[in-house]
Design a protein around this motif. Structure first.
Motif, mmCIF file in Angstrom:
data_model
loop_
_atom_site.group_PDB
_atom_site.id
_atom_site.type_symbol
_atom_site.label_atom_id
_atom_site.label_comp_id
_atom_site.label_asym_id
_atom_site.label_seq_id
_atom_site.Cartn_x
_atom_site.Cartn_y
_atom_site.Cartn_z
ATOM 1 N N SER A 220 0.853 -1.188 0.000
ATOM 2 C CA SER A 220 0.000 0.000 0.000
ATOM 3 C C SER A 220 0.885 1.232 0.000
ATOM 4 C CB SER A 220 -0.906 0.026 1.241
ATOM 5 O OG SER A 220 -1.681 -1.151 1.330
ATOM 6 N N ALA A 221 0.556 2.180 -0.850
ATOM 7 C CA ALA A 221 1.329 3.421 -0.915
ATOM 8 C C ALA A 221 0.382 4.599 -1.092
ATOM 9 C CB ALA A 221 2.326 3.377 -2.067
ATOM 10 N N GLN A 222 0.651 5.675 -0.361
ATOM 11 C CA GLN A 222 -0.077 6.933 -0.530
ATOM 12 C C GLN A 222 0.936 8.063 -0.582
ATOM 13 O OE1 GLN A 222 -1.521 5.433 2.901
ATOM 14 N NE2 GLN A 222 -2.090 3.816 1.482
ATOM 15 N N PHE A 223 0.702 8.985 -1.498
ATOM 16 C CA PHE A 223 1.663 10.072 -1.666
ATOM 17 C C PHE A 223 0.975 11.270 -2.308
ATOM 18 C CE2 PHE A 223 2.118 6.688 -4.825
ATOM 19 C CZ PHE A 223 1.742 7.338 -5.994
ATOM 20 N N LEU A 224 1.556 12.452 -2.098
ATOM 21 C CA LEU A 224 1.073 13.679 -2.716
ATOM 22 C C LEU A 224 1.427 13.698 -4.194
ATOM 23 C CD1 LEU A 224 2.185 16.173 0.053
ATOM 24 C CD2 LEU A 224 -0.149 15.410 -0.385
ATOM 25 N N THR A 225 0.559 14.298 -4.980
ATOM 26 C CA THR A 225 0.810 14.376 -6.418
ATOM 27 C C THR A 225 2.142 15.051 -6.716
ATOM 28 O OG1 THR A 225 -1.579 14.576 -6.755
ATOM 29 C CG2 THR A 225 -0.167 15.121 -8.611
ATOM 30 N N GLU A 226 2.454 16.085 -5.977
ATOM 31 C CA GLU A 226 3.690 16.824 -6.242
ATOM 32 C C GLU A 226 4.937 15.986 -5.986
ATOM 33 O OE1 GLU A 226 4.861 19.542 -2.635
ATOM 34 O OE2 GLU A 226 2.688 19.650 -2.895
ATOM 35 N N ASN A 227 4.797 14.925 -5.170
ATOM 36 C CA ASN A 227 5.941 14.068 -4.865
ATOM 37 C C ASN A 227 5.844 12.710 -5.544
ATOM 38 O OD1 ASN A 227 6.947 16.065 -3.161
ATOM 39 N ND2 ASN A 227 5.939 15.214 -1.356
ATOM 40 N N GLN A 228 4.937 12.577 -6.486
ATOM 41 C CA GLN A 228 4.662 11.265 -7.067
ATOM 42 C C GLN A 228 5.895 10.611 -7.667
ATOM 43 O OE1 GLN A 228 1.091 10.727 -9.526
ATOM 44 N NE2 GLN A 228 2.411 9.904 -11.159
ATOM 45 N N GLN A 229 6.642 11.331 -8.465
ATOM 46 C CA GLN A 229 7.786 10.737 -9.144
ATOM 47 C C GLN A 229 8.816 10.225 -8.153
ATOM 48 O OE1 GLN A 229 9.476 13.250 -12.172
ATOM 49 N NE2 GLN A 229 11.191 11.879 -12.583
ATOM 50 N N GLU A 230 9.131 11.038 -7.146
ATOM 51 C CA GLU A 230 10.132 10.637 -6.165
ATOM 52 C C GLU A 230 9.635 9.494 -5.290
ATOM 53 O OE1 GLU A 230 8.999 13.652 -6.662
ATOM 54 O OE2 GLU A 230 10.679 15.013 -7.124
ATOM 55 N N ALA A 231 8.353 9.546 -4.909
ATOM 56 C CA ALA A 231 7.794 8.494 -4.059
ATOM 57 C C ALA A 231 7.783 7.150 -4.781
ATOM 58 C CB ALA A 231 6.392 8.873 -3.611
ATOM 59 N N LEU A 232 7.390 7.159 -6.057
ATOM 60 C CA LEU A 232 7.362 5.925 -6.819
ATOM 61 C C LEU A 232 8.768 5.387 -7.070
ATOM 62 C CD1 LEU A 232 4.528 6.728 -9.370
ATOM 63 C CD2 LEU A 232 4.458 5.064 -7.499
ATOM 64 N N ALA A 233 9.731 6.262 -7.261
ATOM 65 C CA ALA A 233 11.117 5.812 -7.437
ATOM 66 C C ALA A 233 11.623 5.121 -6.178
ATOM 67 C CB ALA A 233 12.008 6.997 -7.799
ATOM 68 N N LEU A 234 11.256 5.668 -5.015
ATOM 69 C CA LEU A 234 11.661 5.055 -3.757
ATOM 70 C C LEU A 234 10.962 3.710 -3.563
ATOM 71 C CD1 LEU A 234 13.375 5.586 -1.198
ATOM 72 C CD2 LEU A 234 11.317 6.577 -0.162
#
Length: 436
Positions: free
Chosen positions: A108-122
């Motif tokens: 499960s993952a939740q993240f802000l749109t503005e951080n989407q690229q970095e969150a998905l990379a992590l």
């Protein structure tokens, strides 16, 4: 950032609870199927991933490996050790959760749109390139061992382990997914990499995405996130029937009250009669203080603080289960009343008033489940795993309403078999003799 995320989360609950859910099914350029709900009103995305197999794919002699591996996925990945990984995730105000069950590994993952690229990379690093560093492994292993030790002194856990061991034997369902102290202590880093390679694979992958994202974006996003996973994993275990005949097993445990777990074979989730069975079980034991078991065992006789029943259709077996706790002096009576109510429901069925009340509750509470992006994403990925169509969320209440009294009572007679109920009792019950 965390305060911002929290505020957005509560705003999201208010908006999505009233929104119509439009599920779009897509296939990424790389062949990954997913369900998507676009919800651009809040700059927030929830992603749910399931891998079928879970702890049932533990290799022989390696019980607990998949559970430990899943717990280690956020304990360092790529170039980041455990502390650096957590620091990076917190800086992004992202939430990741990894969990193993008997039949699935969930992400499960939740993240802000503005951080989407970095969150998905992590997240990609955690899924594709976990480190399984020895210090992190030793620390998390100690946590698992503490849980195993706690379960060894918990009457409910003791009852569960005994019932499933007797019912399923050598099948993975017959042993706790977290393993034993001996099996967990023997696990190595190589075992973690093996468990990762055997379970996190594209051939049994289910995905849902909900939030501030478009269907055009989701396909490439999922290919980048999941495309490097192995194509195939270990073979799934065989289906198995619940193999415990009716009776009573008593496990001596020094405690002023006894705990009982009970059940018998149940019904598959895709059975045409499942909705009727769902209603029958609600009236019998899943309806809280309105259920027959609670009324007869607690309210009328004061034998327990709580009792309930539930349908448990797993991927490789299916059961009808229940649990109750009572003093050592009264547990035998509680069991007798439970078996009698099981028989009364099978023989006489439910009333029209009970059917109507159950329908009112079950149809009324269903929309309340869709109270945020994460909840919607979790429901959708669960639907995929049991082959429900995407329009199920629209039609589900119609299926409930369509059940007739005649159907419900026929199913009650077929499903509920009081003579097949097996009770595993942990405590020092008075006047209760084991029958096997």
């Amino acid at each position: 950032m965390l305060r911002i995320l929290t505020a957005l989360w509560f705003a999201l609950l208010a908006s999505t609870a009233q929104a119509e859910i439009d599920i779009q099914e897509i296939t990424s350029p790389g062949g990954i199927n997913a369900w998507v709900v676009e919800e651009p009103s809040i700059p927030f995305v929830a992603l749910e991933i399931r891998f079928r197999g879970g702890a049932s794919l533990d290799e022989p002699g390696k019980r607990g490996a998949v559970n430990l591996m899943a717990a280690l996925l956020e304990e360092g990945a790529g170039d980041l050790d455990a502390q650096a990984f957590q620091t990076a995730r917190e800086a992004l105000a992202a939430r990741f959760r990894f969990n193993a069950s008997d039949d699935t590994i969930s992400v499960s993952a939740q993240f802000l749109t503005e951080n989407q690229q970095e969150a998905l990379a992590l997240l990609e690093q955690a899924l594709i390139n976990p480190r399984f560093d020895q210090p992190a492994m030793d620390r998390v292993r100690a946590q698992v061992l503490a849980g195993i030790a706690s379960d060894a002194t918990n009457p409910r856990s003791i009852a569960s382990a005994a019932l499933y061991a007797a019912a399923y034997g050598d099948h993975p369902y017959g042993t706790p997914l977290d393993g034993t102290a001996d099996s967990v202590n023997a696990l190595t880093r190589d075992d973690m990499f093996d468990a990762h390679r055997n379970t996190l694979t594209r051939d049994r992958l289910y995905v849902s995405v909900v939030g501030d994202v478009t269907v055009e974006e989701v396909g490439p996003m999922l290919d980048a996130l999941l495309g490097d996973l192995p194509a195939e994993g270990s073979a799934l275990p065989e289906d198995i029937a619940f193999g415990l005949p009716g009776g009573v097993t008593v496990i001596d445990f020094d405690n002023p009250q006894s705990v009982a777990l009970f059940g018998h074979a149940g019904m598959k989730r895709d059975d045409p009669d499942f909705f009727a069975a769902f209603i029958v079980n609600h009236v019998l034991g899943a309806g809280g203080f309105q259920s027959r078991l609670m009324t007869e065992v607690r309210e009328m006789r004061g034998l327990t603080y709580g009792i309930g029943s539930y349908l448990a259709p797993s991927f490789h077996s299916e059961t009808v289960m229940g649990n109750v706790a009572s003093s050592n002096a009264t547990i035998a009576e509680a069991i007798d009343v439970t078996r009698d109510e099981w028989a009364r429901m099978a023989e006489q069925g439910l009333t029209e008033a009970e059917l109507d009340a159950a329908k009112t509750f079950l149809t009324g509470e269903y929309p309340l489940r869709f109270d945020g992006n994460a909840a919607i994403a979790s429901i959708m990925v669960g639907m995929q795993m049991i082959d429900l169509p995407s329009d199920y969320v629209i039609n589900r209440n119609d299926y409930i309403e369509a059940v007739t009294l005649e159907e419900a009572n026929r199913v009650a007679a077929e499903l509920l078999r009081p003579d097949d109920l097996h009770f595993v009792v942990v405590g020092r019950p008075e006047g209760l003799e084991p029958t096997r």
